[in-house]
Design a protein around this motif. Structure first.
Motif: not given
Length: 872
Positions: A150, A156, A235, A238, A247, A249
Motif C-alpha cells: 500500500g 495498491l 493507503v 493492507v 485495504s 486509507g
C-alpha cells in the motif's frame, strides 16, 4: 508457578466492561476513567532512531522499523539488541513476515521493499515499487508468495516473490535506469503519522550493522501489477487472509480485493458518516476491525458486509490493531492500549509512556504485546491478566526463563532487609516464599531452620539424585542469601527499588543481582536437571537471611543441623561480579575482614560550649583524630606494627598472570568501569591493591552532639570512628585484630600521658571483631576446570573465563570450607557484571547473564560427578 499480577509493573489494567455503542453509527462518549486490569510491562527498550513505526517477530527476534529507516532487531529471550539493519533512506513504515521462507519484508519511505533473512539477519534483495509510488506505507504477505504494497501515491501494488527471477537481470537494470524521475523526493521526511524525531538522533552504525546494499539483486513491481488510485488518499493499511486482501486509507473507505492473478475489487465498506482516515485493520472470526482517525473502532461483519458496532476506544487516532485469542488490542496517539473481548466489551486499558504507533501480539504460554512508541521506545507487555476470561485451548510451554523471572519479580517485592527489626516479618515471608517455591519445583525436602530465634531463618532445600543409589552419590552444597541491603534514597532510583522493572535487557530492583537473581538461577537449573532425570548428585540448598548483617546465627544453625547437609564435596555460590561487562569470570579468592569501633569519651556527660570551656576540658574528637592519623600513611600503607609481616609474597607467576589479565581486559573491556576510569598507576597496580594487598579503611566519624551540624560552637563529650581491615593470605584474623587493638591503645595512652590536667578525663572504648577469613582456592583444581568448561561452552568462548579475585569478603565461604573439611572446595560462579550496582541505587542484572548463568550451573552440575566422588 501461575502468572500473577505482582510480577513486573509499569502500568496497570483492570477488568471491567465498558459500554460500547451496539448498532450505532456514532461512538458513545468515552468513559472518564477506565478501570485497570492486571498487565505488566516486562521490558522497555530504547533505540535512538526516531519513532517506532512498525513491529514484527519470529521465534527468535522482534523487529522494529524506525522513523529514520533503521530496523532494530531485539532478541526475545534476553531483550538485547542483536543488530540494526540499515538500508532504507526513508522511514521504515511497514513490516511483514513470510514464516515459510523465514523472510522479513520492510517497506520504506524510499519507495523500496527490502527482504531480509531472519536467521542470518542479512539483506537478501530489494524490490522497487512502481514509478512515483512515494513511501511504502503498508505491507501484507499472501501465501504462498505474493507481497501486497500500500503506497503513498494511493496505489495498491503486488509482487510475486516466488517468480521474482523470471525477468532477466539486464532487463531489470534497464528498467531501473528509466525510473529516474520521481514525483516524490526520496529525501523528504516521512509522512506525518508521527512527530519528528529528536535532532541528532541516528541509527547505530557499529560493526556488523553496515549498509548491505552492495551486490543485492534488485527487482521491480511491474506496471501491470499496480492499481493506480486504489484509494483517494494514502493507503495506510493492507491485510490478507485466505486469498482476500483488505485495504484502507485516508479516504475513509475499506476495500476488499480477491487475489486472482492479481487483485480484483470485490466490494467496499464505507461509513455513512464521514471519518477522515482509516489507519488500521485487523481480522478475527469473520469480523473486520478498523481503527479510525476519530479514535473509534468500527466492527464489520464480513458475511453481511455491514457495520455492526462502533467501539468508543480512544481520544486520538487509532494507529494500530492486533488480534490474539479472539481479543482485540488497539493503540492510539493518546498513549493508551485498549483490549476488547470476543463479546466486544472492553477488558480495560494499558497506560503507556506516549503515543503508540505500532503493536503486535506474541501468542505463547502467555500473551505478550509489543508496543512501538513515538519516542523511540518499545514496550513488552504481559497481557495474560487482562485476558483472564479467555479460554486457552491448549497448554503451551513458555520460553526459557519465563517462570524464573516471574518468581524473581515476586521475590523482589519482599523488603527482606536484615538487621532492621521492623522488617523481620518481611524477611520471614521472603523465606517462606522460597521454601514453597522449592517444593513446587520438586525438592524432596524444604523447610526453614534456625537455632537463633531472634535472627532470620535459613531456607533449607534438598534435591535427591535421580540416578543410582543415594548413598553412592556425592553432595553439592549451594550457598546464597535472600536478605538484601536497604534501598537508600529511593529518589535516586529510576524505578521503585522493590518492584522489578525491565529496561534495555536488564532487570532492576533491590536483590536482583545480590543475591536473589543468582539464587533462583541456581535453583531452577537444579530443578530442571531433576525433572529431566539428569541429576546424578544430591544438591542441598542453604540460603541464609543474615548475610548482609554479618551472617549472625548461620554457623550455629548449620552446626546444629549438620545431618541435613551430609558431606558436601562442593560448595557452590554466585555472589560476586565480573571484572568487566562482556567477559565471563570465575572467582577463586577473596580478602578477609575485621571491623572495629574506636570510641573516645570524657568523664563529663554532656557537650559544652567551646567559648566557655575550650582549653579547660578534654576534647575527644582531637584525641580520636590523633589516633586515626596514625593508622595509615599517605601512601595507604597500614602503620600497625607487624601488620604486613605475614602477607604472602607475590610470586613472579602471579605478576605475569596479572599482566596477561590486564592486557586482555584493557583490549576487550574498554567500556568497563575498571578500565574506563584509567586508574592512576595502571590497572595492574589497582587490581593488586584490591585483590592481593591488605588495607585499612576509616568509614565515618560521629560525635555525641545533638545540636544541628551548623552549630560549630560545641565540644562533644564523645567521638567515635568505624574502621575496617581487609586481610589477605597468610595473615591471621586474630593476630591482626590483636595488633590493631594494641596499636590503638598505645597511641591513646601516649596522647593522654602528654595532656596536662583537665577538669575531666578521657577514656577509650575499643571493639575489634574478626568478621571473615580470607579465602583462596586452587584455580587449577578439577572442580574449577569443570566450572571453566561449563562457562566456556555456554558462552561459546574460545578460551577459558578470566580467573579473578575479589577485594570484598563473604564470611560463610571460608567457614564452610573449614567446617566441611577436608572434603569440600568452594567455587564462586559470578553471574553479574561490574556495573550491576549491588548495594547501590538502581541495582540491576542483565537478563542474558541471568539466563546464561542458569545454564552454566546446569552444565556444571550435569557433569560434576565426573570430578567429585563420595570417596575420601
Amino acid at each position: 508457578m501461575s502468572h500473577t499480577d505482582d510480577t513486573f509493573s509499569m502500568g496497570s489494567l483492570s477488568p471491567s466492561p465498558v459500554p460500547s455503542s451496539a448498532g450505532s453509527s456514532s461512538p458513545s462518549a468515552l468513559p472518564k476513567q477506565l478501570p485497570a486490569a492486571p498487565s505488566t510491562c516486562v521490558q522497555t527498550l530504547t533505540a535512538r532512531s526516531g519513532a517506532v513505526l512498525a513491529v514484527a517477530y519470529n521465534d527468535t527476534y522482534v523487529f522494529c522499523g524506525s522513523q529514520q529507516g533503521a530496523i532494530h532487531v531485539w532478541r526475545r529471550d534476553t531483550y538485547r539488541l542483536s543488530k540494526t539493519l540499515l538500508g532504507h533512506t526513508g522511514g521504515c513504515h511497514a513490516l511483514a513476515v513470510d514464516t515459510t521462507s523465514n523472510t522479513l519484508f520492510s517497506g520504506g519511505g524510499d519507495g523500496r521493499v527490502r527482504a531480509w533473512d531472519m536467521h542470518t539477519l542479512k539483506a537478501l534483495y530489494v524490490v522497487h515499487a512502481g514509478v512515483n509510488s512515494g513511501a511504502v506505507l503498508s505491507l501484507a504477505f499472501l501465501p504462498p508468495g505474493v507481497l501486497v504494497l500500500g503506497c503513498q501515491n494511493t496505489s495498491l501494488q503486488w509482487f510475486d516473490v516466488v517468480a521474482r527471477g523470471d525477468v532477466p537481470r539486464d532487463r531489470r537494470k534497464r528498467e531501473l535506469m528509466a525510473r529516474r524521475l520521481r514525483f516524490f523526493d526520496d529525501s523528504t521526511d516521512p509522512i506525518g503519522v508521527c512527530p519528528a524525531s529528536t535532532p541528532g538522533q541516528s541509527a547505530p552504525s557499529d560493526s556488523g550493522n553496515e549498509d548491505e546494499d552492495d551486490g543485492l539483486e534488485e527487482y521491480l513491481v511491474a506496471e501491470s501489477d499496480i492499481i493506480d488510485y486504489a484509494h483517494s488518499g494514502y493507503v495506510y493499511s493492507v491485510i490478507a487472509d485466505n486469498n482476500v486482501v483488505y485495504s484502507s486509507g485516508s479516504d475513509g473507505i475499506i476495500k476488499i480485493w480477491k487475489a486472482q492473478s492479481g487483485l480484483v475489487l470485490d466490494g467496499e465498506l464505507e461509513r455513512t458518516t464521514a471519518d477522515v482516515c482509516v489507519h488500521a485493520l485487523a481480522l478475527d472470526d469473520g469480523l473486520l476491525f478498523s481503527g479510525l482517525q476519530s479514535g473509534s473502532i468500527d466492527v464489520w461483519d464480513l458475511e453481511t458486509r455491514q457495520r455492526i458496532r462502533t467501539l468508543s476506544a480512544h481520544k486520538a487516532n487509532v494507529f494500530t490493531l492486533a488480534v490474539v485469542r479472539h481479543c482485540v488490542f488497539s493503540a492510539s496517539a493518546d498513549g493508551d492500549v485498549r483490549a476488547w473481548g470476543s463479546d466486544l466489551q472492553s477488558l480495560g486499558q494499558i497506560k503507556t509512556t506516549g503515543s503508540v504507533l505500532a503493536i503486535t501480539t506474541i501468542d505463547e504460554c502467555d500473551v505478550h504485546l509489543v508496543a512501538g512508541h513515538a519516542d523511540g521506545s518499545v514496550g513488552f507487555w504481559d497481557v495474560a491478566g487482562i485476558m483472564g476470561e479467555v479460554k486457552v485451548v491448549e497448554k503451551r510451554e513458555g520460553k526459557p526463563g519465563r517462570r524464573m523471572m516471574q518468581a524473581l519479580a515476586q521475590w523482589v517485592r519482599f523488603r527482606s532487609v536484615s538487621g532492621v527489626p521492623e522488617l523481620q516479618p518481611e524477611c520471614r515471608r521472603a523465606a517462606r516464599f522460597l521454601r514453597d517455591l522449592m517444593l513446587q519445583l520438586g525438592a524432596s525436602d524444604a523447610r526453614l531452620v534456625s537455632s537463633t530465634p531472634t535472627n532470620n531463618p535459613i531456607v533449607y532445600g534438598r534435591f535427591d539424585a535421580t540416578q543410582g543409589p543415594l548413598e553412592t552419590r556425592p553432595t553439592v552444597f549451594v550457598y546464597g542469601h535472600y536478605d538484601v541491603m536497604p534501598s537508600g534514597d529511593d529518589a535516586r532510583w529510576e524505578s521503585p527499588p522493590f518492584e522489578m522493572t525491565g529496561r534495555d535487557g536488564y532487570v532492576y530492583g533491590r536483590g536482583v543481582s545480590d543475591d536473589k537473581g543468582p539464587v533462583l538461577a541456581t535453583l531452577f537449573a537444579v530443578s530442571e536437571l531433576h525433572a529431566a532425570g539428569l541429576l546424578d548428585i544430591s544438591v542441598v540448598f542453604c540460603i541464609e537471611g543474615e548475610e548482609e548483617h554479618g551472617s549472625v546465627g548461620l554457623y550455629e544453625t548449620i552446626a546444629a543441623h549438620r545431618t541435613l547437609f551430609g558431606v558436601p564435596r562442593l560448595v557452590l555460590l554466585s555472589s560476586s561480579y565480573w571484572l568487566g561487562e562482556s567477559t565471563p569470570c570465575l572467582t577463586y579468592g577473596m580478602r578477609g575482614s575485621i571491623r572495629a569501633t574506636v570510641r573516645v569519651e570524657t568523664s563529663r556527660n554532656a557537650d559544652v560550649h567551646s567559648g566557655v570551656w575550650g582549653g579547660a576540658v578534654n576534647e575527644p574528637l582531637t584525641c580520636l583524630a590523633h589516633i586515626l592519623a596514625q593508622l595509615v600513611d599517605p601512601s595507604g600503607r597500614v602503620l600497625v606494627p607487624g601488620f604486613h609481616d605475614e602477607v604472602r609474597p607475590v610470586e613472579e607467576s602471579e605478576r605475569e598472570a596479572m599482566k596477561d589479565l590486564v592486557s586482555f581486559v584493557s583490549a576487550r573491556e574498554k567500556q568497563a568501569p575498571v578500565v574506563a576510569t584509567k586508574p592512576v598507576g595502571g590497572l595492574d597496580r589497582q587490581l593488586m591493591q584490591r585483590w592481593r594487598q591488605p588495607a585499612l579503611t576509616i568509614h565515618h566519624v560521629d560525635v555525641s552532639t545533638v545540636a544541628a551540624p551548623s552549630n560549630a560552637t560545641l565540644v562533644p563529650a564523645a567521638a567515635q570512628a568505624s574502621v575496617s581491615v581487609r586481610v589477605v593470605p597468610d595473615q591471621s584474623l586474630e593476630d591482626i585484630a590483636d595488633k590493631l587493638k594494641s596499636h590503638v591503645e598505645e597511641i591513646f595512652d601516649t596522647f593522654v600521658g602528654k595532656r596536662p590536667a583537665m577538669l575531666d578525663e578521657l577514656s577509650l572504648r575499643l571493639d575489634v571483631k574478626p568478621i571473615a577469613n580470607w579465602w583462596l582456592a586452587d584455580p587449577l583444581a578439577p572442580v574449577y576446570r569443570a566450572a571453566s568448561k561449563a562457562i566456556r561452552e555456554e558462552w561459546g568462548m574460545d578460551s577459558d573465563p578470566l580467573l579473578i579475585r575479589e577485594g570484598g569478603s563473604i564470611p560463610a565461604v571460608p567457614w564452610l570450607e573449614s567446617f566441611f573439611a577436608p572434603h569440600a572446595i568452594a567455587v564462586n560462579l559470578p553471574m553479574g557484571q561490574s556495573s550491576d550496582n549491588a548495594h547501590l541505587d538502581n541495582e540491576r542484572i542483565s537478563l542474558e547473564n541471568l539466563l546464561r548463568g542458569r545454564q552454566v550451573v546446569w552444565r556444571l552440575l550435569r557433569d560434576i560427578s565426573k570430578v567429585i566422588t563420595t570417596k575420601d
